[in-house]
Design an enzyme around this catalytic site. Structure first.
Site, PDB file in Angstrom:
ATOM      1  N   ASP A  19       0.852  -1.201   0.000  1.00 17.50           N
ATOM      2  CA  ASP A  19       0.000   0.000   0.000  1.00 17.50           C
ATOM      3  C   ASP A  19       0.881   1.243   0.000  1.00 17.50           C
ATOM      4  O   ASP A  19       2.088   1.151   0.174  1.00 17.50           O
ATOM      5  CB  ASP A  19      -0.881  -0.015   1.255  1.00 17.50           C
ATOM      6  CG  ASP A  19      -0.015  -0.010   2.519  1.00 17.50           C
ATOM      7  OD1 ASP A  19       0.362   1.065   2.965  1.00 17.50           O
ATOM      8  OD2 ASP A  19       0.321  -1.089   3.041  1.00 17.50           O
ATOM      9  N   ASP A  35       0.487   3.700   2.266  1.00 16.78           N
ATOM     10  CA  ASP A  35       0.250   4.298   3.582  1.00 16.78           C
ATOM     11  C   ASP A  35      -0.845   5.371   3.459  1.00 16.78           C
ATOM     12  O   ASP A  35      -1.922   5.043   2.938  1.00 16.78           O
ATOM     13  CB  ASP A  35       1.561   4.829   4.172  1.00 16.78           C
ATOM     14  CG  ASP A  35       1.466   4.973   5.685  1.00 16.78           C
ATOM     15  OD1 ASP A  35       0.922   4.059   6.321  1.00 16.78           O
ATOM     16  OD2 ASP A  35       1.922   5.994   6.233  1.00 16.78           O
TER      17      ASP A  35
END
Ligand SMILES: CSC[C@H]1O[C@H](OP(=O)(O)O)[C@H](O)[C@@H]1O
Ligand SMILES: Nc1ncnc2[nH]cnc12
Length: 293
Positions: free
Chosen positions: A207, A209
């Site tokens: 991801d 973040d």
């Protein structure tokens, strides 16, 4: 010849492709490790696999007994560790699905024992190069041959968690030059160094973040979705990297990881705590002259 240890992170609770599989209970003076350690063979090579959070993901990043994990792997003769870890990306060019061979850490963990050493036996090992350059080079060869999107270097910021970062923290860590964010690889890397085990973090990006404009902030469901594929890739990477790491392994690590304690202990022999020396029979037995049974 040595034994390769694999520490599996989120989404990696077992290793496929192993033969002669045995789950072993290892006792440590530092307490219980995350789970039974799975011994097995990959071709001619002996492997030891430990799921960091335990099978079924029972343990939080703060609750993992990192000292017991590293001590138990050392007791099994592990000389080299690949840590496979789910990470958030703090850089545009490190996308979900990319793999990053970590060469540096910024440690913001704050609620975990950081060392095997304490009053009665004081030691200061170098952490200037916290991961093993030889492991990095071997894993890079295997990853490139498999066509895995790879970054050969990266700085991993360790946060305490278990909550993900605030947006302000995420931006701050980017300003600090961090590339990845995760919750587990410190103190693991410090402890592996104290135990004179070569260690490499293979960060698997899941991801972005919460810093990236136009991107949803990280949540567990997004991480787990990406992790399924990352974990399959990681299994292939381990299978291909293991022979490169272990078959060409010389007696001593050219980066010096296996001699980290040589100049590190400062406590005078007359002032050393005998009980602590007993607890450190595996970790520091080589330099204390009391090898583990
Ligand atoms: C499930 S998302 C957060 C969780 O995943 C990472 O674990 P690991 O490093 O063991 O793969 C991260 O550090 C958090 O513990
Ligand atoms: N964004 C993130 N922050 C901390 N740990 C993570 N593990 C996976 N993604 C993460």
């Amino acid at each position: 010849m040595g034994v390769l240890g694999i520490i599996g992170g989120s989404g990696l609770y077992d290793m496929d492709r192993l033969s002669d599989v045995r789950a072993v209970d290892v006792e440590s003076p530092f307490g219980a490790p995350s789970d039974k350690i799975v011994r097995g063979r990959l071709g001619d090579l002996e492997l030891a696999f430990l799921p960091r959070h335990g099978v079924g993901h029972r343990l939080s990043p703060t609750g993992i007994n990192y000292r017991a994990n590293i001590d138990c792997l050392k007791r099994l003769g592990v000389t080299d560790i690949l840590s496979l870890s789910a990470c958030g990306s703090l850089q545009e060019d490190m996308a979900p699905g990319d793999f990053v061979l970590v060469d540096q850490f910024i440690d913001r963990s704050r609620a975990r024992p950081l060392s095997f050493f304490e009053n009665g036996l004081v030691a200061h090992v170098s952490m200037a190069e916290p991961t093993c350059s030889r492991l990095r080079q071997k894993v890079a060869v295997a990853a490139k041959a498999l066509g895995i999107p790879l970054h050969e270097k990266g700085t991993y910021l360790v946060m305490e968690g278990p909550q993900f970062s605030t947006r302000a923290e995420s931006h701050l860590y980017r300003q600090w030059g961090a590339d990845l964010i995760g919750m587990t690889n410190m103190p693991e890397a410090r402890l592996a160094r104290e135990a004179e085990i070569c260690y490499l973090t293979v960060g698997m990006v899941t991801d972005y973040d919460c810093w990236r404009e136009g991107e949803a902030h990280v949540d567990v469901s997004a991480v787990l979705e990406i992790l399924v594929n990352n974990a399959k890739t990681a299994q292939k990477l381990v299978a291909d990297a293991a022979p490169l790491i272990m078959e060409e392994r010389s007696e001593t690590c050219e980066a010096g990881c296996d001699r980290a304690l040589e100049m590190a202990i400062v406590t005078h022999p007359d002032k050393r705590d005998a009980a602590l020396m007993d607890r450190l029979d595996a970790v520091a037995g080589r330099v204390l002259g009391r090898a583990a049974q």
